[in-house]
Design a protein around this motif. Structure first.
Motif, PDB file in Angstrom:
ATOM      1  N   PHE A 150      -0.789  73.723  89.047  1.00  0.00           N
ATOM      2  CA  PHE A 150      -0.359  75.086  88.712  1.00  0.00           C
ATOM      3  C   PHE A 150       0.844  75.097  87.755  1.00  0.00           C
ATOM      4  CE2 PHE A 150      -2.304  75.414  92.946  1.00  0.00           C
ATOM      5  CZ  PHE A 150      -3.304  76.320  92.682  1.00  0.00           C
ATOM      6  N   SER A 151       1.023  74.028  86.984  1.00  0.00           N
ATOM      7  CA  SER A 151       2.145  73.983  86.033  1.00  0.00           C
ATOM      8  C   SER A 151       1.677  74.522  84.691  1.00  0.00           C
ATOM      9  CB  SER A 151       2.665  72.550  85.870  1.00  0.00           C
ATOM     10  OG  SER A 151       1.664  71.730  85.316  1.00  0.00           O
ATOM     11  N   ARG A 152       2.430  75.504  84.173  1.00  0.00           N
ATOM     12  CA  ARG A 152       2.141  76.099  82.871  1.00  0.00           C
ATOM     13  C   ARG A 152       3.456  76.383  82.189  1.00  0.00           C
ATOM     14  NH1 ARG A 152      -1.155  81.112  82.910  1.00  0.00           N
ATOM     15  NH2 ARG A 152      -1.929  80.387  80.913  1.00  0.00           N
ATOM     16  N   GLU A 153       3.530  76.044  80.884  1.00  0.00           N
ATOM     17  CA  GLU A 153       4.779  76.253  80.155  1.00  0.00           C
ATOM     18  C   GLU A 153       4.964  77.739  79.871  1.00  0.00           C
ATOM     19  OE1 GLU A 153       7.285  74.038  76.611  1.00  0.00           O
ATOM     20  OE2 GLU A 153       5.110  73.855  76.679  1.00  0.00           O
ATOM     21  N   GLU A 164       1.467  62.686  74.044  1.00  0.00           N
ATOM     22  CA  GLU A 164       2.529  62.784  73.043  1.00  0.00           C
ATOM     23  C   GLU A 164       2.456  64.188  72.452  1.00  0.00           C
ATOM     24  OE1 GLU A 164       4.850  60.647  72.262  1.00  0.00           O
ATOM     25  OE2 GLU A 164       4.119  59.061  73.607  1.00  0.00           O
ATOM     26  N   SER A 165       3.580  64.891  72.467  1.00  0.00           N
ATOM     27  CA  SER A 165       3.553  66.267  71.994  1.00  0.00           C
ATOM     28  C   SER A 165       4.919  66.671  71.482  1.00  0.00           C
ATOM     29  CB  SER A 165       3.109  67.210  73.116  1.00  0.00           C
ATOM     30  OG  SER A 165       2.999  68.535  72.638  1.00  0.00           O
ATOM     31  N   GLU A 166       4.913  67.643  70.576  1.00  0.00           N
ATOM     32  CA  GLU A 166       6.141  68.217  70.033  1.00  0.00           C
ATOM     33  C   GLU A 166       5.893  69.686  69.778  1.00  0.00           C
ATOM     34  OE1 GLU A 166       9.300  67.550  66.350  1.00  0.00           O
ATOM     35  OE2 GLU A 166       7.714  66.088  66.767  1.00  0.00           O
ATOM     36  N   THR A 167       6.826  70.495  70.173  1.00  0.00           N
ATOM     37  CA  THR A 167       6.673  71.933  70.040  1.00  0.00           C
ATOM     38  C   THR A 167       6.423  72.320  68.583  1.00  0.00           C
ATOM     39  OG1 THR A 167       8.158  72.271  71.918  1.00  0.00           O
ATOM     40  CG2 THR A 167       7.743  74.169  70.485  1.00  0.00           C
ATOM     41  N   GLY A 168       5.340  73.074  68.377  1.00  0.00           N
ATOM     42  CA  GLY A 168       5.016  73.553  67.049  1.00  0.00           C
ATOM     43  C   GLY A 168       4.252  72.571  66.191  1.00  0.00           C
ATOM     44  N   LYS A 169       4.056  71.326  66.640  1.00  0.00           N
ATOM     45  CA  LYS A 169       3.387  70.319  65.814  1.00  0.00           C
ATOM     46  C   LYS A 169       2.087  69.805  66.418  1.00  0.00           C
ATOM     47  CE  LYS A 169       7.463  68.689  63.349  1.00  0.00           C
ATOM     48  NZ  LYS A 169       8.269  67.517  62.939  1.00  0.00           N
ATOM     49  N   GLY A 170       1.877  70.022  67.708  1.00  0.00           N
ATOM     50  CA  GLY A 170       0.614  69.610  68.299  1.00  0.00           C
ATOM     51  C   GLY A 170       0.770  68.610  69.419  1.00  0.00           C
ATOM     52  N   LYS A 208       7.013  66.325  81.244  1.00  0.00           N
ATOM     53  CA  LYS A 208       7.220  65.609  82.507  1.00  0.00           C
ATOM     54  C   LYS A 208       6.401  66.228  83.639  1.00  0.00           C
ATOM     55  CE  LYS A 208      11.973  64.598  81.075  1.00  0.00           C
ATOM     56  NZ  LYS A 208      13.422  64.800  81.394  1.00  0.00           N
ATOM     57  N   HIS A 209       6.012  67.507  83.488  1.00  0.00           N
ATOM     58  CA  HIS A 209       5.315  68.209  84.575  1.00  0.00           C
ATOM     59  C   HIS A 209       3.908  68.640  84.170  1.00  0.00           C
ATOM     60  CE1 HIS A 209       9.234  68.439  86.561  1.00  0.00           C
ATOM     61  NE2 HIS A 209       9.727  68.900  85.412  1.00  0.00           N
ATOM     62  N   VAL A 210       3.392  68.129  83.050  1.00  0.00           N
ATOM     63  CA  VAL A 210       2.115  68.608  82.555  1.00  0.00           C
ATOM     64  C   VAL A 210       0.972  68.291  83.511  1.00  0.00           C
ATOM     65  CG1 VAL A 210       1.635  66.503  81.234  1.00  0.00           C
ATOM     66  CG2 VAL A 210       0.616  68.678  80.521  1.00  0.00           C
TER      67      VAL A 210
END
Length: 995
Positions: free
Chosen positions: A659-662, A694-700, A653-655
């Motif tokens: 200056f937004s970084r996970e 479209e993204s999912e943690t650990g999958k790309g 939602k904030h990508v």
């Protein structure tokens, strides 16, 4: 320890009782399941039996109706045939009476002539006393044959009443006749004619009762028998035909049992039959069907049901056994927990939830003498809390050990824990573990244990204190500015790597002007992007304020993609990643857009894909063209997909925020300004496009950019290449999407395209096409493939097809380092990924002249080769494909080749007299029974000197120097590294036979 054992025994007994009750429950369940399955099976059997009986009755009714129709047809046919024949005979007889009246002199010759003309068997002319005056007959005097009939009342009556006539069909003396009698017109008397008829049979084409049902296929392989009195006159069972009813019944046990709805069961030697008997006119009709056909549906379904029931019952028992094992393992786990607690915890107690009775397993050193024992009262517990726990933790401690709520709290957790401080300043961790259950399965007993965790708690406090101090120091600085300055290298390093890398390459190839010029162009492209990147990062405020403008110019899409690949290729190569760039349905390669901004957007996304994808990962870039609702516009879709670390749902939602970084990125040490996606989103919005992620943690992650772009008005030329129109082409790439994309382009220029994702399969298909005279005229092969790289694939294809056809290498990498090796292998041209239709057509258009030169060179080389015709060699190779290729190459050189599959075979041949006929051995090294080194040593020890000293050349994939030395040490005369070529074989033959 004795107390611990004593307190656990009741719980163990309870568990045993619980297990026994479960076993009984499972037995009841098994009986119930068996009853249900048995009842269902019986019900299915009865329903299907009733259904099959109903179907049988319906089939019997239809079959009897059919039999009635056939018999009626037969009788109508027979009757009509007889009437027609008798009418014709009556007409001939009447005409004969008239002819006799006109004749002056009645003679036998006249009767003979008339009988021959009318094909009559005989004629009798009688006077008024029924005496024969004239007659003629083919079978002699027949008066005695017809005497009784002539003397009958209905024939005699004709003489008295001339208007009467008489006809009949009868069997006389075993023969069948048609008989007719009329009055004479010339005098008183009777004229009689008769005609012998053939017996009705299938041979003369007449319908007979015997053939009525012969060989007629009845539904369900049934049998039909038609009886006239005691004889079978028609049936579809040839063994019953013409036999009597009693003879037919002898084939069966002659046991009839009445069934439901008029169905009769017939027991026979061949099994049971079901059917019935009916009267059809003057015939008795029997129709029966075999039991296997009548109840086939019931039998099949019942067998399937039995198998299914057995499977369900087996699954039930497996599930039961697993449940019991799980229960035993759970009990063992609890016992291990208790044993471990006995050593790790300072005090252990068992608490009954309902009665709140506390049973002490292990006493604490803080207990007073009056508090120690097997049972601890509530008063003693409260006193112990006040003595040991500090006042701030006392109330929470009481809530934690409240037994009225512990069962509810343990429903969602396996254990409960609480940490409190003692009056001595130490820290205790108290845990509550489920220990026992009642008959209803509800929790009844828990285990409460205390453990000293002072050291762990102090370390945790120190660590927390240090973290708070570090956080306070970080918050004191100017976070935004510091992060910005420290992370600028994230976006700068990508083009900088390209500049540094291509500068080094240009220095290495300084003498190659064309190559250095290409490197300088790429350095210039990267430099321009670096400059624009610095400007964009520093002028982020201008983008947000709207002062940045989009400059629309005509842009060539292939240039965008090739420049993008050039910039990121260094980073991709350094991380050993796989980069795939392909196109799909791109017809308009020239569009109107802002090249600089579009490149910046794609580079931001691709750089992130490289950065956030681990070593060995994959990055896919795809460009596709979609129709647009606006005239003169197309929708260009850019897709960048990786299999990297991905993003969380919350961060997506904030990508696109500045200056937004996970947090996972910073934890992994991946640098960046946090501005790249914000700049990208703003530029895409200014270009009136859309960007989705479209993204999912650990999958790309996959970014999709859609831009509506005006076309330049020109489309890609799709005219066929004249020399290759209708020709076959083979595309080889381990990515199926690339294969399909290139194949579509080839079909656009009217070529026939096939594709495969395997280099080995490409070699086989090339060989198959060559042998069937359906050669592929063009090969487009990817450089890097997992099973066999492009150069090796080219080399093996050249062994099959020779130098006649163009082979193009398709690669996403710089091919300068492999160009010489590729040319030697047979590559005629190179083309870069992503491949566009215009580029493909251009390289094919320039290919014809190059091929002419290649063919001429090949002819010259072939003329200069030495001839070794008549030399006989033994090829020792266990791989069938390698053996086939090597044999073909050697035969082209004029060698006579015999081949075997193992070293043992070679030793056996050379040990015999047959070995003296060979001039040379080509020996593989790795073989299943005896390797090449061992086989060579065995041959060198033979008594026959000619066989022992035969030249042996190693032919192996082991191409290192130590492998060559090992071959020489084993007694070999040469070493050829696979894949083999004709030139290398000739060099070794020259050295051995001419040196």
């Amino acid at each position: 320890m004795s107390r611990q054992v004593r307190t656990q025994m009741p719980q163990t007994q309870k568990k045993d009782k619980k297990s026994k009750s479960k076993g009984k429950k499972f037995d009841k369940n098994a009986c119930l399941l068996m009853f249900i399955l048995l009842f269902s099976g019986i019900l299915i059997f009865l329903l299907l039996t009733a259904s099959d009986n109903k179907k049988l009755n319906s089939t019997l009714n239809e079959t009897f109706d059919f039999a009635k129709t056939r018999i009626e047809r037969y009788e109508n046919y027979n009757t009509n045939d007889q009437v027609k024949s008798l009418v014709r005979l009556m007409d001939k007889t009447t005409e004969l009476s008239r002819v006799i009246a006109q004749e002056d002199n009645l003679s036998e010759e006249m009767l003979d002539e008339y009988a021959n003309e009318q094909r009559l068997t005989g004629i009798l002319v009688l006077d008024q006393n029924q005496k024969v005056t004239e007659q003629t007959a083919k079978d002699g005097d027949t008066m005695l044959l017809w005497q009784k009939l002539i003397e009958s009342d209905y024939v005699c009556d004709i003489a008295k009443h001339p208007q009467k006539t008489y006809t009949t069909r009868l069997r006389n003396e075993g023969k069948l006749y048609d008989f007719a009698a009329v009055a004479r017109q010339d005098a008183a008397g009777i004229v009689i004619t008769y005609m012998q008829k053939e017996e009705v049979s299938e041979l003369n084409g007449d319908l007979t009762m015997k053939s009525l049902f012969a060989d007629f296929p009845f539904e369900m392989n049934g049998s039909i028998v038609i009886c006239d009195d005691d004889k079978v006159v028609s049936t579809n069972k040839q063994e019953l035909l013409s036999s009597s009813v009693e003879e037919s019944k002898s084939l069966y046990k002659n046991e009839f049992k009445a069934g439901g709805n008029g169905i009769v069961c017939l027991h026979s030697k061949a099994g049971n039959w079901y059917g019935r008997k009916e009267k059809i006119k003057d015939y008795d009709a029997y129709i029966f069907f075999p039991e296997s056909q009548v109840y086939i549906t019931r039998n099949i379904v019942c067998v399937m049901y039995v198998l299914l029931a057995l499977l369900l019952f087996a699954l039930y028992w497996v599930s039961r056994n697993r449940t019991e094992k799980r229960s035993i393992l759970q009990d063992q786990k609890r016992l291990r927990v208790i044993n471990a607690l006995g050593h790790a915890y300072s005090s252990i107690s068992l608490v009954n939830i309902k009665t709140e009775k506390i049973e002490i397993v292990k006493s604490s050193r803080n207990m007073k003498p009056d508090q120690k024992g097997d049972i601890l009262s509530k008063a003693h517990l409260e006193e112990l809390i006040q003595q040991v726990i500090t006042e701030p933790f006392q109330e929470k401690y009481r809530e934690f050990i409240d037994m009225s709520t512990v069962a509810q709290r343990l429903e969602e957790r396996e254990t409960l824990s609480f940490t409190a401080q003692t009056v001595e300043g130490r820290w205790l961790t108290i845990i509550i573990v489920p220990q026992g259950y009642d008959k209803t399965g509800k929790l009844s007993t828990v285990l409460v244990a205390n453990r000293d965790v002072t050291e762990e708690k102090e370390r945790e406090i120190d660590r927390d204190k240090n973290l708070r101090n570090a956080l306070a120091a970080a918050e004191h600085a100017n976070r935004a500015k510091t992060a910005f300055l420290n992370n600028m290298s994230h976006d700068i390093r990508t083009p900088m790597n390209a500049i540094i890398g291509f500068t080094a390459l240009a220095t290495t190839h300084i003498g190659n002007t064309e190559l250095v010029l290409d490197y300088l162009k790429k350095i210039h492209t990267s430099s321009q992007h670096l400059l624009s990147l610095i400007n964009d990062v520093l002028d982020m405020s201008r983008i947000e304020s709207g002062s940045v403008r989009i400059e629309y110019t005509t842009v060539h899409l292939p240039d965008i993609l090739h420049d993008l690949r050039t910039i990121i290729q260094g980073s991709v190569h350094s991380k050993q990643q796989d980069l795939y760039i392909d196109t799909q349905d791109v017809i308009h390669e020239d569009i109107i857009t802002d090249k600089l901004r579009l490149t910046q957007v794609l580079l931001n996304i691709c750089s992130n894909a490289v950065k956030f994808t681990p070593v060995g990962g994959t990055i896919n870039i795809r460009v596709s063209e979609k129709p647009c609702r606006r005239d003169g516009y197309i929708t260009v879709v850019f897709s960048v997909k990786d299999n990297g670390i991905g993003m969380s749902r919350e961060f997506r939602k904030h990508v696109f925020d500045s200056f937004s970084r996970e947090h996972t990125v910073t934890e992994n040490g991946i640098g960046g300004t946090g501005l790249g996606m914000a700049i990208t989103k703003n530029i895409v919005d200014m270009m009136n496009g859309t960007i989705q992620v479209e993204s999912e943690t650990g999958k790309g992650t996959e970014f999709t950019i859609m831009l509506e772009c005006e076309t330049s008005g020109e489309t890609v030329k799709r005219e066929p290449v004249p020399e290759l129109k209708g020709a076959r082409a083979l595309v080889v790439d381990d990515d199926a999407q690339t294969c399909m994309s290139v194949s579509r382009m080839l079909r656009e220029i009217e070529m026939t395209a096939d594709w495969t994702t395997s280099g080995k399969e490409a070699v086989l298909r090339a060989k198959e096409a060559y042998e069937q005279n359906q050669e592929f005229k063009v090969y487009i092969i990817d450089w890097l493939m997992p099973d066999m790289n492009g150069i090796e694939t080219v080399r093996r294809i050249r062994m099959v097809v020779g130098e006649e056809y163009p082979i193009i290498i398709l690669t996403a990498y710089d091919w300068s380092d492999i160009e010489q090796e590729a040319r030697e292998a047979g590559v005629t041209a190179f083309v870069s990924k992503p491949l566009f239709l215009s580029e493909l057509r251009e390289v094919l258009m320039s290919q014809s002249q190059r091929e002419l030169l290649k063919n001429e060179k090949q002819k010259t080389q072939a003329e200069n080769r030495r001839s070794y015709a008549g030399k006989k060699v033994l090829l020792v190779e266990d791989n069938e494909l390698n053996r086939e290729i090597a044999t073909a190459i050697m035969k082209e050189l004029g060698l006579e080749v015999d081949d075997v599959e193992d070293g043992t075979d070679a030793v056996n041949i050379m040990s015999s007299a047959e070995g003296r006929k060979y001039d040379l051995i080509f020996m593989d090294i790795q073989m299943p029974k005896m390797d090449g080194y061992t086989a060579t040593r065995e041959i060198r020890t033979l008594n026959d000197q000619k066989c022992a000293n035969i030249p042996i050349i190693a032919m192996t994939a082991n191409a290192f120097e130590e492998d060559r030395k090992k071959a020489v040490k084993a007694g070999m005369n040469g070493h050829i590294a696979k894949p083999i070529s004709a030139d290398v074989i000739l060099e070794n033959l020259d050295r051995i036979f001419e040196g």
